[in-house]
Motif scaffolding. Structure first.
Motif, PDB file in Angstrom:
ATOM      1  N   ASP A   1      38.982  33.835  41.204  1.00  0.00           N
ATOM      2  CA  ASP A   1      40.380  33.421  41.366  1.00  0.00           C
ATOM      3  C   ASP A   1      41.357  34.534  41.006  1.00  0.00           C
ATOM      4  O   ASP A   1      42.353  34.766  41.708  1.00  0.00           O
ATOM      5  CB  ASP A   1      40.673  32.180  40.515  1.00  0.00           C
ATOM      6  N   ARG A   2      41.091  35.234  39.910  1.00  0.00           N
ATOM      7  CA  ARG A   2      42.011  36.287  39.469  1.00  0.00           C
ATOM      8  C   ARG A   2      42.088  37.412  40.495  1.00  0.00           C
ATOM      9  O   ARG A   2      43.170  37.880  40.856  1.00  0.00           O
ATOM     10  CB  ARG A   2      41.555  36.859  38.121  1.00  0.00           C
ATOM     11  N   ASP A   3      40.928  37.845  40.993  1.00  0.00           N
ATOM     12  CA  ASP A   3      40.897  38.909  41.994  1.00  0.00           C
ATOM     13  C   ASP A   3      41.509  38.449  43.309  1.00  0.00           C
ATOM     14  O   ASP A   3      42.201  39.217  43.990  1.00  0.00           O
ATOM     15  CB  ASP A   3      39.458  39.385  42.230  1.00  0.00           C
ATOM     16  N   LEU A   4      41.256  37.203  43.674  1.00  0.00           N
ATOM     17  CA  LEU A   4      41.790  36.686  44.931  1.00  0.00           C
ATOM     18  C   LEU A   4      43.314  36.707  44.908  1.00  0.00           C
ATOM     19  O   LEU A   4      43.958  37.143  45.871  1.00  0.00           O
ATOM     20  CB  LEU A   4      41.289  35.264  45.176  1.00  0.00           C
ATOM     21  N   TYR A   5      43.898  36.252  43.827  1.00  0.00           N
ATOM     22  CA  TYR A   5      45.361  36.233  43.713  1.00  0.00           C
ATOM     23  C   TYR A   5      45.933  37.645  43.810  1.00  0.00           C
ATOM     24  O   TYR A   5      46.894  37.899  44.552  1.00  0.00           O
ATOM     25  CB  TYR A   5      45.767  35.584  42.388  1.00  0.00           C
ATOM     26  N   LYS A   6      45.336  38.574  43.072  1.00  0.00           N
ATOM     27  CA  LYS A   6      45.839  39.945  43.057  1.00  0.00           C
ATOM     28  C   LYS A   6      45.633  40.618  44.403  1.00  0.00           C
ATOM     29  O   LYS A   6      46.541  41.274  44.938  1.00  0.00           O
ATOM     30  CB  LYS A   6      45.125  40.740  41.948  1.00  0.00           C
ATOM     31  N   CYS A   7      44.447  40.464  44.985  1.00  0.00           N
ATOM     32  CA  CYS A   7      44.148  41.117  46.257  1.00  0.00           C
ATOM     33  C   CYS A   7      44.986  40.543  47.397  1.00  0.00           C
ATOM     34  O   CYS A   7      45.384  41.266  48.313  1.00  0.00           O
ATOM     35  CB  CYS A   7      42.656  40.997  46.577  1.00  0.00           C
ATOM     36  N   ALA A   8      45.262  39.247  47.343  1.00  0.00           N
ATOM     37  CA  ALA A   8      46.118  38.633  48.354  1.00  0.00           C
ATOM     38  C   ALA A   8      47.529  39.225  48.288  1.00  0.00           C
ATOM     39  O   ALA A   8      48.131  39.552  49.318  1.00  0.00           O
ATOM     40  CB  ALA A   8      46.166  37.123  48.165  1.00  0.00           C
ATOM     41  N   SER A   9      48.035  39.390  47.068  1.00  0.00           N
ATOM     42  CA  SER A   9      49.372  39.989  46.903  1.00  0.00           C
ATOM     43  C   SER A   9      49.402  41.412  47.434  1.00  0.00           C
ATOM     44  O   SER A   9      50.375  41.837  48.069  1.00  0.00           O
ATOM     45  CB  SER A   9      49.768  39.984  45.419  1.00  0.00           C
ATOM     46  N   LEU A  10      48.329  42.155  47.202  1.00  0.00           N
ATOM     47  CA  LEU A  10      48.255  43.536  47.675  1.00  0.00           C
ATOM     48  C   LEU A  10      48.133  43.597  49.191  1.00  0.00           C
ATOM     49  O   LEU A  10      48.777  44.427  49.852  1.00  0.00           O
ATOM     50  CB  LEU A  10      47.066  44.235  47.016  1.00  0.00           C
ATOM     51  N   LEU A  11      47.317  42.714  49.761  1.00  0.00           N
ATOM     52  CA  LEU A  11      47.101  42.752  51.209  1.00  0.00           C
ATOM     53  C   LEU A  11      48.381  42.388  51.967  1.00  0.00           C
ATOM     54  O   LEU A  11      48.612  42.878  53.076  1.00  0.00           O
ATOM     55  CB  LEU A  11      45.969  41.800  51.595  1.00  0.00           C
ATOM     56  N   GLN A  12      49.200  41.569  51.366  1.00  0.00           N
ATOM     57  CA  GLN A  12      50.459  41.186  52.008  1.00  0.00           C
ATOM     58  C   GLN A  12      51.441  42.353  52.101  1.00  0.00           C
ATOM     59  O   GLN A  12      52.443  42.276  52.828  1.00  0.00           O
ATOM     60  CB  GLN A  12      51.079  40.005  51.254  1.00  0.00           C
ATOM     61  N   LYS A  13      51.142  43.450  51.409  1.00  0.00           N
ATOM     62  CA  LYS A  13      51.975  44.657  51.494  1.00  0.00           C
ATOM     63  C   LYS A  13      51.504  45.610  52.592  1.00  0.00           C
ATOM     64  O   LYS A  13      52.158  46.613  52.862  1.00  0.00           O
ATOM     65  CB  LYS A  13      51.960  45.398  50.147  1.00  0.00           C
ATOM     66  N   PHE A  14      50.356  45.296  53.218  1.00  0.00           N
ATOM     67  CA  PHE A  14      49.817  46.176  54.263  1.00  0.00           C
ATOM     68  C   PHE A  14      50.720  46.134  55.493  1.00  0.00           C
ATOM     69  O   PHE A  14      51.318  45.112  55.827  1.00  0.00           O
ATOM     70  CB  PHE A  14      48.404  45.738  54.641  1.00  0.00           C
ATOM     71  N   ASP A  15      50.783  47.274  56.186  1.00  0.00           N
ATOM     72  CA  ASP A  15      51.555  47.357  57.427  1.00  0.00           C
ATOM     73  C   ASP A  15      50.812  46.716  58.590  1.00  0.00           C
ATOM     74  O   ASP A  15      51.443  46.206  59.522  1.00  0.00           O
ATOM     75  CB  ASP A  15      51.847  48.826  57.758  1.00  0.00           C
ATOM     76  N   ALA A  16      49.499  46.775  58.560  1.00  0.00           N
ATOM     77  CA  ALA A  16      48.691  46.172  59.627  1.00  0.00           C
ATOM     78  C   ALA A  16      47.297  45.912  59.083  1.00  0.00           C
ATOM     79  O   ALA A  16      46.745  46.712  58.316  1.00  0.00           O
ATOM     80  CB  ALA A  16      48.624  47.081  60.839  1.00  0.00           C
TER      81      ALA A  16
END
Length: 376
Positions: free
Chosen positions: A164-179
């Motif tokens: 859960d902790r990694d999922l939350y953090k990684c989701a936030s990071l992936l939402q910053k991707f350009d594509a």
């Protein structure tokens, strides 16, 4: 434009090495973009190491589990078995300077890359990437102007393996991707339902090159050999009964390329543990009459080289990768799990006229993703 590529550490995995080579080659050949593959290493904290020791002792003394002693090769032994694969990496893959672990990833920002491409391979599979947030570019500052792209990134499976902790953090990071692009159909759904991002399905980079790009490794004409390429990573899924049945059906010898696994006994003759050259691996696929494999990239190269083949399913290493790529080419029937399935598939033949038409269409879509993501 200069791009940094983050992929799984490049060791003795033929598919891993070739996808890294292919992505760099495609970026230069098709987009005229220079790229470097970063040497990302794994590092464990004192706490995680301590947890491992505690768990081992609990299993051993409380649950009375039999703990098999793990063979740990020396650095010299690891270097020896990687003689040929390291030679390929050093000659054909441009590596960034330095080695980066969790402790010094921040130093990458000082190198001023114009963009970062994460992929391909199973970079988003936690069990294969202990420092998983690295592959979501957690080391970049929020105000970084570098492009953030994923190309053919893979979760390896079509269900969530993230804590859960990694999922939350990684989701936030992936939402910053350009594509965002992924390699499997199931990953498109995971990106949307678990990470809150839209993604595109693209081909593994090895499929974006032409067959001649791989023949260019050889200064000789290659002729088909009367043999079966038998490239199996997990022998328990392709037992002696399967080997015998295939040999009897074709009346041809098997060509095997995997070395002996290192253990206390095999290292006494360490030459048997050395991985053959990557070029020998490619030649095996190019020249064999038939392919038997349980490998994702073994399946990929069978398709690219227009070979009749069978893929043996392996639930442990993940089936979604195979199901997804075979579905693209309408080749789902080539995936089998037992001897009866193999005997049935042996009686059918792949129509590569249809397959190659699909490949050209999908290649164009995948290249368009790279162009739109990196050049616009």
């Amino acid at each position: 434009m200069k791009i940094a590529i983050l992929t799984q550490p490049l060791h003795n995995n033929y598919g891993g090495l070739l996808q890294a080579f292919a992505l760099q080659k495609v970026l230069k050949k098709k987009l005229n973009i220079e790229s470097e593959t970063l040497d990302i290493g794994y590092s464990s904290s004192f706490i995680s190491k301590l947890k491992g020791v505690v768990k081992l002792n609990i299993d051993k003394f409380i649950f009375q589990k039999k703990i098999r002693p793990q063979f740990k090769p020396t650095e010299e032994q690891k270097k020896k078995i990687a003689t040929h694969t390291d030679a390929f990496k050093n000659e054909y893959i441009k590596l960034g300077q330095g080695k980066y672990t969790k402790q010094n990833l921040g130093d990458l920002q000082k190198l001023n890359y114009d963009g970062y491409v994460v992929g391909s391979d199973q970079v988003w599979r936690p069990r294969y990437s202990p420092n998983i947030q690295t592959y979501f570019l957690n080391f970049l500052k929020n105000n970084s102007t570098s492009k953030r792209i994923s190309y053919a990134a893979s979760f390896g499976v079509d269900f969530n393996e993230f804590k859960d902790r990694d999922l939350y953090k990684c989701a936030s990071l992936l939402q910053k991707f350009d594509a965002v692009s992924v390699r499997e159909e199931g990953a498109v759904k995971l990106c949307e339902t678990k990470f809150g991002v839209k993604s595109k399905l693209v081909l593994d980079p090895t499929l974006l090159l032409e067959v001649d790009d791989y023949k260019a490794f050889f200064d000789k004409d290659l002729e088909t050999k009367k043999q079966i390429m038998f490239y199996v990573l997990d022998p328990e899924y392709a037992n002696k009964e399967i080997e015998t049945s295939v040999k009897e059906y074709f009346d041809l010898p098997l060509f095997k390329i995997m070395p002996k696994a290192m253990n206390e006994e095999s290292v006494k003759n360490i030459k048997d543990c050395i991985y053959p050259p990557v070029e020998d691996w490619i030649e095996g696929f190019l020249t064999s009459e038939f392919i038997i494999t349980d490998s994702f990239h073994g399946t990929i190269f069978s398709i690219l080289f227009n070979k009749q083949f069978i893929t043996i399913g392996n639930e442990v290493r993940g089936m979604s990768r195979f199901n997804s790529v075979l579905k693209i080419f309408n080749l789902q029937d080539r995936l089998v799990s037992d001897l009866d399935g193999i005997k049935k598939v042996l009686k059918t033949k792949i129509d590569y006229t249809a397959v190659n038409k699909i490949l050209e269409t999908e290649k164009e879509k995948s290249l368009d993703f790279l162009k739109e993501s990196l050049l616009k």
